[in-house]
Motif scaffolding. Sequence first.
Motif, PDB file in Angstrom:
ATOM      1  N   LYS A 126       0.792  11.304   2.853  1.00 51.32           N
ATOM      2  CA  LYS A 126       1.256  10.811   1.552  1.00 51.32           C
ATOM      3  C   LYS A 126       1.282  11.904   0.495  1.00 51.32           C
ATOM      4  CE  LYS A 126       1.627   6.664   3.173  1.00 51.32           C
ATOM      5  NZ  LYS A 126       2.920   6.124   3.520  1.00 51.32           N
ATOM      6  N   SER A 161      -9.406   6.005  -4.019  1.00 50.16           N
ATOM      7  CA  SER A 161      -8.768   4.936  -3.242  1.00 50.16           C
ATOM      8  C   SER A 161      -9.745   4.413  -2.203  1.00 50.16           C
ATOM      9  CB  SER A 161      -7.498   5.457  -2.558  1.00 50.16           C
ATOM     10  OG  SER A 161      -6.504   5.763  -3.521  1.00 50.16           O
ATOM     11  N   THR A 193       0.492   3.981  -2.953  1.00 49.01           N
ATOM     12  CA  THR A 193       0.050   5.353  -2.688  1.00 49.01           C
ATOM     13  C   THR A 193       1.108   6.347  -3.160  1.00 49.01           C
ATOM     14  OG1 THR A 193      -1.258   4.568  -0.828  1.00 49.01           O
ATOM     15  CG2 THR A 193      -0.840   6.940  -0.925  1.00 49.01           C
ATOM     16  N   CYS A 219       0.804  -1.243   0.000  1.00 46.58           N
ATOM     17  CA  CYS A 219       0.000   0.000   0.000  1.00 46.58           C
ATOM     18  C   CYS A 219       0.833   1.288   0.000  1.00 46.58           C
ATOM     19  CB  CYS A 219      -0.987   0.023   1.157  1.00 46.58           C
ATOM     20  SG  CYS A 219      -2.161  -1.339   1.087  1.00 46.58           S
TER      21      CYS A 219
END
Length: 182
Positions: A103, A83, A62, A58
């Motif tokens: 992120k 997402s 991302t 993940c």
Amino acid sequence: VKLPIYGERDTATNGDTLYHTIPSFEFVNQYGENVSQEKFKGKVYVADFFFTTCPGTCPIMTRALSRVQKELANQDEKLLILSHTVDPEADSIPQLLEYGKKKGADFNTWDFVTGYKSELYSIAADYLVVASEDINAESNFIHSDLFVLVDRMGRIRGMYSGIENREVDQLIKDVVKLQKEL
């Protein structure tokens, strides 16, 4: 060369081809707002499945989507990103917001959504990917590492590994190609 159209096909009574499309959905995003297919109608978007406590793929996925978002930021038509969490019990609305901020997501075009497990796992199947709970898996969840490219009519036009740089590069090229398609 046009991108392929994925999924089952059917034939309408008039002989037209009916393509697989993403059905209607409604989830809640990082701001607690409802997000439905209405937001994506007539738009090109990328969908994926993740969870915020994922130890493996993940964070890589991302980061890759963040790169896609940045590289396509100057396009006339903004790419939307959707997402979906596979762990709605842990991924609360504040948790999704915090994760997206960490992120570097631009929330103007990127929604991190949650909802009922059954609906999240069901929509994954509509995107032709896997998302489910698995108590035998190291992290208790199984989900695809694929990014799904969806066209303006809700048809799947590409699938790309979110952990392979060359596939992410291809996704970027295909988004530009798809946005030019009428």
